[in-house]
Design an enzyme around this catalytic site. Structure first.
Site, mmCIF file in Angstrom:
data_model
loop_
_atom_site.group_PDB
_atom_site.id
_atom_site.type_symbol
_atom_site.label_atom_id
_atom_site.label_comp_id
_atom_site.label_asym_id
_atom_site.label_seq_id
_atom_site.Cartn_x
_atom_site.Cartn_y
_atom_site.Cartn_z
ATOM 1 C CE LYS A 55 -1.617 22.502 -31.466
ATOM 2 N NZ LYS A 55 -0.241 23.028 -31.388
ATOM 3 C CD GLN A 99 1.612 24.903 -33.916
ATOM 4 O OE1 GLN A 99 0.598 24.843 -33.790
ATOM 5 N NE2 GLN A 99 2.789 24.118 -33.781
ATOM 6 C CG ASP A 122 0.978 26.573 -26.458
ATOM 7 O OD1 ASP A 122 0.540 25.515 -26.401
ATOM 8 O OD2 ASP A 122 1.227 27.217 -27.705
#
Ligand code: NDP
Length: 298
Positions: A55, A99, A122
């Site tokens: 990422k 995460q 997200d």
């Protein structure tokens, strides 16, 4: 035996990143600042470390700024919540990604809900979930967004198509179903309590598998010519060698499906490309600019 068209997610994701880079430089030119993505990693989970590394790398490659926050497993919930508060009010940061999974002593829902919805790249915050289901502009979870782009690119208009989604998680199954519904498909969601999965799946024109069970979807579950999107990422061992496989029995389904995504190289690469798209859209929204229209991307 007819062969299926393999949907190459690596190629589509690379094209998407190129477009994001171009749109990103127009944005930077106009507002004189680069989109910034904060990535928070807690602990030493090897898979999470790989995801975060990729990422960060790809964020930099499209010309955005990556801010990294790495913490040991024993960070307290309070410390993590304080970090999120700080990131929420930092104008250089347009997107925040924590995460998952987080260690057991931390309440993930509390942490994700602390993220400012406009920075929630997200798309997991309840505000974004609600907006998605009510048809408002939202930050959409990256994996189902990536699947939708692949489906739209391959099939165009899917009005009236029978779509079956296997899995009902908040991260993949539910938002995927919402996106298919928004595109006017007739959607059925199946899960671990569904009776006769094979019969339901075999009626699907579009079959999305997001389960986490290696090779579960057999060829008899797939209608001839159907589009099969395999979200699953499963690490298995065959003859002493580690392999990555999806939820679909790829070797056997390949002759039956019309189009199919491989694992690896299908949905996976789209997920990070969509994270970058969400980061750019979050930055645009924070500068009162409209979100990029998906149709303009391909
Ligand atoms: P979850 O474990 O959160 O959800 C799995 C879903 O599958 C649940 O709804 C569960 O049903 C259902 N399920 C489990 N076993 C069966 C079964 N035997 N029959 C029918 N349904 C079943 O997983 P995620 O949604 O987070 O992820 C799914 C897969 O996608 C995983 O392999 C994951 O690694 C992968 N993934 C890939 C990404 C990518 O970038 N390509 C990103 C995110 C995930 P129930 O609700 O009843 O328990």
């Amino acid at each position: 035996m007819n062969s299926s068209k393999i949907i190459d997610g690596k190629v589509v994701a690379s094209e998407l990143r190129q477009k994001i880079k171009t749109l990103g430089s127009d944005f930077i030119e106009s507002v004189k600042s680069k989109p910034g993505l904060a990535v928070v990693l807690v602990g030493e989970n090897p898979a999470s470390q790989v995801y975060v590394r990729n990422k960060i790398l790809q964020t930099k490659e499209v010309g955005f700024i990556s801010y990294e926050y790495k913490y040991p497993e024993n960070i307290s919930q309070e410390e993590l919540l304080n970090l999120i508060k700080k990131l929420n009010s930092d104008l250089a940061i347009n997107g925040i990604l924590v995460q998952l999974p987080l260690p057991k002593h931390i309440d993930s829902v509390k942490v994700l809900d602390m993220i400012c919805p406009s920075k929630d790249v997200d798309g997991f915050h309840a505000i974004n979930v609600g907006k998605l289901w009510t048809g408002l502009d939202a930050l959409i979870p990256c994996t189902p967004l990536g699947c939708s782009i692949l489906i739209k690119r391959e099939l165009g208009d899917i009005s009236g198509a029978n779509a079956v989604v296997i899995g009902r998680s908040d991260i993949v199954g539910k938002p995927m179903s919402s996106l298919l519904l928004k595109a006017n498909a007739s959607v059925t969601i199946v899960h671990s309590k569904t009776k006769d999965l094979e019969s339901v799946c075999s009626k699907a024109d579009i079959l999305v598998a997001a389960v986490g069970v290696p090779n579960m979807v057999r060829s008899s579950w797939v209608k001839k010519g159907a589009t099969v999107i395999d979200v699953g990422i499963n690490r298995i061992e065959v003859d002493g060698k580690k392999r990555l496989v999806g939820d679909v029995d790829y070797e056997n389904v390949i002759g039956v499906a019309g189009k199919i995504t491989p694992v690896p190289g299908g949905v996976g690469p789209m997920t990070i490309a969509c994270l970058l798209l969400n980061t750019l859209n979050a930055a645009r929204a924070q500068h009162k600019m409209d979100a990029i229209k998906l149709d303009s991307l391909f």
